[in-house]
Design a protein around this motif. Structure first.
Motif, short mmCIF file in Angstrom:
data_model
loop_
_atom_site.label_atom_id
_atom_site.label_comp_id
_atom_site.label_asym_id
_atom_site.label_seq_id
_atom_site.Cartn_x
_atom_site.Cartn_y
_atom_site.Cartn_z
N VAL A 180 48.04 20.97 65.49
CA VAL A 180 48.42 22.07 66.37
C VAL A 180 49.68 22.68 65.79
O VAL A 180 50.71 22.03 65.68
CB VAL A 180 48.67 21.58 67.81
CG1 VAL A 180 49.13 22.73 68.68
CG2 VAL A 180 47.40 20.97 68.37
N ASN A 195 47.17 27.06 71.56
CA ASN A 195 46.80 26.39 72.80
C ASN A 195 45.29 26.40 72.93
O ASN A 195 44.66 27.44 72.83
CB ASN A 195 47.44 27.10 74.00
CG ASN A 195 47.22 26.32 75.27
OD1 ASN A 195 46.79 25.17 75.24
ND2 ASN A 195 47.52 26.95 76.38
N ARG A 196 44.69 25.25 73.13
CA ARG A 196 43.25 25.16 73.30
C ARG A 196 42.87 25.40 74.74
O ARG A 196 43.70 25.48 75.65
CB ARG A 196 42.76 23.78 72.88
CG ARG A 196 43.02 23.47 71.40
CD ARG A 196 42.35 22.15 71.05
NE ARG A 196 42.65 21.76 69.70
CZ ARG A 196 42.18 20.66 69.15
NH1 ARG A 196 41.41 19.85 69.82
NH2 ARG A 196 42.49 20.35 67.91
N LYS A 235 50.75 11.94 67.31
CA LYS A 235 49.51 12.30 67.98
C LYS A 235 49.52 11.83 69.43
O LYS A 235 50.26 10.90 69.79
CB LYS A 235 48.30 11.70 67.26
CG LYS A 235 48.15 12.12 65.80
CD LYS A 235 46.91 11.52 65.16
CE LYS A 235 46.75 11.95 63.71
NZ LYS A 235 45.52 11.41 63.10
N ARG A 270 45.62 15.74 70.55
CA ARG A 270 46.51 16.66 69.85
C ARG A 270 47.09 15.98 68.61
O ARG A 270 47.36 14.79 68.61
CB ARG A 270 47.68 17.10 70.74
CG ARG A 270 47.31 18.01 71.90
CD ARG A 270 46.97 19.42 71.42
NE ARG A 270 46.83 20.32 72.55
CZ ARG A 270 45.72 20.46 73.27
NH1 ARG A 270 44.66 19.75 72.99
NH2 ARG A 270 45.68 21.33 74.27
N TYR A 326 50.33 16.79 66.07
CA TYR A 326 51.51 17.63 65.97
C TYR A 326 52.11 17.48 64.57
O TYR A 326 52.40 16.36 64.14
CB TYR A 326 52.54 17.23 67.02
CG TYR A 326 52.00 17.25 68.43
CD1 TYR A 326 52.07 18.39 69.21
CD2 TYR A 326 51.40 16.12 68.98
CE1 TYR A 326 51.57 18.41 70.51
CE2 TYR A 326 50.90 16.13 70.27
CZ TYR A 326 50.98 17.27 71.03
OH TYR A 326 50.48 17.29 72.30
N GLU A 360 51.26 20.42 75.62
CA GLU A 360 50.07 21.26 75.71
C GLU A 360 49.96 22.22 74.52
O GLU A 360 48.92 22.30 73.87
CB GLU A 360 50.09 22.06 77.01
CG GLU A 360 49.83 21.23 78.25
CD GLU A 360 48.36 20.83 78.39
OE1 GLU A 360 47.57 21.15 77.49
OE2 GLU A 360 48.01 20.20 79.39
N THR A 361 51.02 22.96 74.25
CA THR A 361 50.94 24.02 73.24
C THR A 361 51.28 23.54 71.84
O THR A 361 50.92 24.21 70.87
CB THR A 361 51.89 25.16 73.61
OG1 THR A 361 53.26 24.68 73.60
CG2 THR A 361 51.57 25.69 75.00
N GLY A 362 51.98 22.41 71.71
CA GLY A 362 52.41 21.96 70.39
C GLY A 362 53.59 22.74 69.86
O GLY A 362 53.95 22.59 68.69
#
Length: 500
Positions: free
Chosen positions: A159, A164-165, A230, A242, A244, A278-280
């Motif tokens: 990410v 954002n997924r 992760k 996720r 990162y 959430e967004t990384g």
């Protein structure tokens, strides 16, 4: 000079005289001739009546007359007029009344009334859009959605930035965790069998940690020397949620913030960072100018981040302003671990400073507010302590030592060591092996350089169970805060396992 435009196909004498007058002044009528349709004709000056103003579009001394001789011919003329009206009349001009651009009175010819009624109906259809019609989605958004759908099943997808997924990992509570929410924590039990194996890291995994928020306690954080950390679904699917890639160096330490929505990490790229789960997106970046080996959050003020590493100083940052608020200096080369005691008034740091006869300054107690050294004569044996753990209920803490045992200390001054109780049976041998207490404080668990996991009874210091978890050194063991008899382990080869 005012002019009158008429749409008439008759070849009368009046038309011929009009053409002679128009040819006599070509300079004044040329702009209008270029914009008119082939059937349009310019009439001489004439007074404009009130009825003509209501029927025709009027602006200044120019008006457009539509009095057809035949119904079919007038319809064709009106279509030609409609094509050129945008060039002839500017409906947005302030000198033209708004009502002349939108509607026509009842005196208008049938051809005009029919045309304007059709236009008004189309406008109504555009305004009355059904509620079930999907809004327009741009091509860029459609491509992003398709890419996310294709890569949804890829557990190793990193990410970057603010990506954002569609799936929100913090809002999805697995069914296995739901029955235990809202209940009192049960007595800690020892896991016996492997539940799942989580592969994906390309380097040693330094630490694993469950989220402390009960609704998100199924999320497992892992930090690795492969420069990534992760978040996994460690309770049900075992899928990597996720990845990162915010650091350019090995991630040495990581932990959850108390809210469970952010991650605090320490890296060998000289930075400590706070990342949104959430967004990384990396929300806070703290440049310490030395390799950061350990980080800790202040227990009563989570905006304060304390960082230690390859430096003689420990820095306390305010994550809101990204400024250093306090510096703790000691004659050491590096700090191995940081542990805040209850209340956050003082904390313990572990260093690598060992003298010939004693481990002077191996454990140092600091006053958080004044940055003064409270004690540096806590541990007197010639072993370094790679990790520290605080008991959740009692005023004690333990230190993992390279002497292949865990030592017990008091959190009250002068922080004396309990020489009658030590936890032996595992091996450290220079690895950063971590230790941890269970939620009720009855179990003390530690990894081992042999790859095994050891569970001790805290009060009696007796070894209860030894679990051969990995073939490589087991660096960390994390017990689940909600699920009974559930733990996560990680090893030097990059493998993470869940036990039940």
């Amino acid at each position: 000079m005012s002019s009158l435009v008429a749409y008439d196909d008759s070849d009368s004498e009046e038309n011929s005289s009009d053409q002679q007058e128009r040819s006599s002044s070509p300079a004044q009528t040329a702009p209008f001739e270029q914009n008119l349709s082939p059937n349009a004709q310019i009439l001489p000056n004439a007074p404009i009546s009130t009825a003509d103003r209501m029927v025709s579009g009027y602006q200044g001394d120019t008006r457009f007359n539509c009095h057809p001789h035949s119904q079919s011919q007038s319809q064709r003329d009106w279509r030609s007029f409609s094509k050129s009206q945008e060039k002839l009349v500017d409906c947005t001009s302030p000198s033209l009344p708004v009502t002349h651009c939108n509607t026509l009175p009842a005196q208008a010819p049938p051809c005009i009334q029919k045309s304007f009624s059709h236009a008004s109906n189309s406008t109504k259809r555009q305004q009355n859009v059904p509620s079930d019609v999907r809004p327009y989605i741009s091509k860029r958004q459609r491509l992003c959605t398709s890419v996310e759908t294709e890569q949804k099943d890829d557990p190793s997808e990193p990410v970057h930035g603010s990506q954002n997924r569609e799936t929100q990992i913090l809002s999805n509570v697995p069914s296995r965790l739901t029955p235990y929410l809202g209940q009192k924590p049960r007595a800690a039990k020892i896991p016996r069998r492997p539940l799942m194996s989580l592969g994906g890291h390309q380097g040693p995994v330094n630490t694993v940690q469950w989220c402390s928020v009960p609704q998100c306690s199924h999320l497992l954080l892992s930090a690795s020397m492969d420069k990534t950390f992760k978040v996994w679904d460690g309770a049900e699917s075992g899928r990597c949620l996720r990845v990162y890639t915010c650091h350019s160096g090995a991630v040495r330490d990581a932990c959850w913030t108390p809210c469970g929505q952010q991650l605090l990490t320490a890296s060998f790229d000289n930075t400590a960072a706070i990342t949104d789960v959430e967004t990384g997106q990396q929300t806070v970046k703290l440049d310490n100018q030395f390799k950061v080996m350990c980080v800790a959050l202040h227990p009563s003020n989570p905006s304060v981040v304390v960082c230690g590493g390859y430096s003689s100083a420990v820095k306390a940052w305010d994550s809101r302003s990204c400024k250093v608020v306090k510096v703790y200096k000691a004659g050491v080369q590096q700090t191995l671990d940081i542990l805040f005691l209850k209340g956050g008034e003082d904390f313990i740091t572990s260093s690598d400073c060992v003298s010939r006869d004693s481990a002077d300054r191996t454990l140092i107690a600091w006053d958080y507010q004044t940055t003064a050294v409270l004690s540096n004569q806590i541990y007197h044996e010639r072993y370094t302590c790679p990790s520290l753990a605080l008991h959740p209920l009692e005023d004690t803490f333990v230190a993992q030592t390279n002497g292949n045992y865990m030592a017990l200390f008091s959190t009250q001054k002068p922080y004396r060591m309990n020489k009658r109780r030590r936890y032996e049976g595992h091996k450290v041998e220079g690895y950063a092996v971590q230790c941890e207490f269970s939620q009720d404080g009855t179990l003390l668990v530690s990894g081992s350089s042999t790859g095994s996991t050891h569970f001790y009874d805290f009060h009696s210091a007796r070894l209860l169970h030894s679990l051969q978890a990995h073939s490589k050194p087991c660096l960390c063991v994390a017990q689940h805060p909600v699920l009974p008899a559930t733990a996560a382990t990680c090893d030097w080869a990059g493998e993470v396992k869940i036990w039940h």
